[in-house]
Design a protein around this motif. Structure first.
Motif, PDB file in Angstrom:
ATOM      1  N   ALA A   5       4.778  18.716 -22.355  1.00 16.86           N
ATOM      2  CA  ALA A   5       5.354  19.564 -21.771  1.00 16.86           C
ATOM      3  C   ALA A   5       7.072  18.744 -21.759  1.00 16.86           C
ATOM      4  N   LEU A   6       6.595  17.812 -22.374  1.00 17.89           N
ATOM      5  CA  LEU A   6       8.159  16.437 -22.303  1.00 17.89           C
ATOM      6  C   LEU A   6       8.821  16.923 -23.712  1.00 17.89           C
ATOM      7  N   ASN A   7       8.057  17.238 -24.675  1.00 18.32           N
ATOM      8  CA  ASN A   7       9.078  18.247 -26.337  1.00 18.32           C
ATOM      9  C   ASN A   7       9.301  19.385 -25.728  1.00 18.32           C
ATOM     10  N   GLY A   8       8.631  19.665 -24.570  1.00 19.28           N
ATOM     11  CA  GLY A   8       9.008  21.515 -24.516  1.00 19.28           C
ATOM     12  C   GLY A   8      11.102  21.039 -23.574  1.00 19.28           C
ATOM     13  N   LEU A   9      10.889  20.077 -22.528  1.00 16.72           N
ATOM     14  CA  LEU A   9      12.144  19.449 -21.993  1.00 16.72           C
ATOM     15  C   LEU A   9      13.300  19.319 -22.547  1.00 16.72           C
ATOM     16  N   ALA A  10      12.590  18.689 -23.699  1.00 19.44           N
ATOM     17  CA  ALA A  10      14.121  18.209 -24.870  1.00 19.44           C
ATOM     18  C   ALA A  10      14.458  18.929 -25.474  1.00 19.44           C
ATOM     19  N   THR A  11      13.280  20.168 -25.779  1.00 21.88           N
ATOM     20  CA  THR A  11      13.823  21.450 -26.041  1.00 21.88           C
ATOM     21  C   THR A  11      15.081  21.984 -25.378  1.00 21.88           C
ATOM     22  N   GLY A  12      14.581  22.360 -23.974  1.00 18.46           N
ATOM     23  CA  GLY A  12      15.455  22.876 -23.329  1.00 18.46           C
ATOM     24  C   GLY A  12      16.585  22.515 -23.502  1.00 18.46           C
ATOM     25  N   LEU A  13      16.805  20.935 -22.830  1.00 18.66           N
ATOM     26  CA  LEU A  13      17.738  20.401 -22.916  1.00 18.66           C
ATOM     27  C   LEU A  13      19.005  20.464 -24.069  1.00 18.66           C
ATOM     28  N   LEU A  14      17.988  20.444 -25.188  1.00 12.07           N
ATOM     29  CA  LEU A  14      18.970  19.784 -26.724  1.00 12.07           C
ATOM     30  C   LEU A  14      20.112  22.064 -26.844  1.00 12.07           C
ATOM     31  N   LEU A  15      19.652  23.013 -26.131  1.00 15.74           N
ATOM     32  CA  LEU A  15      19.294  24.074 -25.972  1.00 15.74           C
ATOM     33  C   LEU A  15      20.406  24.594 -25.330  1.00 15.74           C
ATOM     34  N   ALA A  16      20.096  23.833 -24.509  1.00 14.50           N
ATOM     35  CA  ALA A  16      21.841  23.600 -23.039  1.00 14.50           C
ATOM     36  C   ALA A  16      22.432  22.890 -23.661  1.00 14.50           C
ATOM     37  N   THR A  17      22.950  22.249 -24.933  1.00 13.21           N
ATOM     38  CA  THR A  17      23.278  21.199 -25.883  1.00 13.21           C
ATOM     39  C   THR A  17      24.453  22.240 -26.099  1.00 13.21           C
TER      40      THR A  17
END
Length: 80
Positions: A5-17
């Motif tokens: 879940a945290l890896n998925g959240l990190a991926t989403g935040l990096l996509l937003a960045t």
């Protein structure tokens, strides 16, 4: 489960960045100024770094290394 879940959240935040950096790059190219000489290359490098890191995190989410907390066969105590 939490690591995935945290890896998925990190991926989403990096996509937003990455999306935000592309928007910034478009604005810098559309409205040039004296700062654009430095800002455009730095924004481009930031976009490339965040995109590559996003792909790395996404890959680890889908296919973690064996015997890490994100893998299905992780045995922290050596039992199993």
């Amino acid at each position: 489960m939490v690591v995935t879940a945290l890896n998925g959240l990190a991926t989403g935040l990096l996509l937003a960045t990455s999306i935000a950096l592309v928007c910034l790059l478009v604005l810098l190219l559309r409205f040039p100024s004296a700062r654009s000489v430095i800002a455009v290359p730095l924004t481009t490098v930031g976009f490339l770094v965040s995109t590559l890191f996003m792909f790395g995190v996404g890959y680890e989410t889908v296919r973690p290394e064996p015997n890490t907390p994100a893998s299905a066969d992780h045995r922290p105590c050596g039992f199993g």
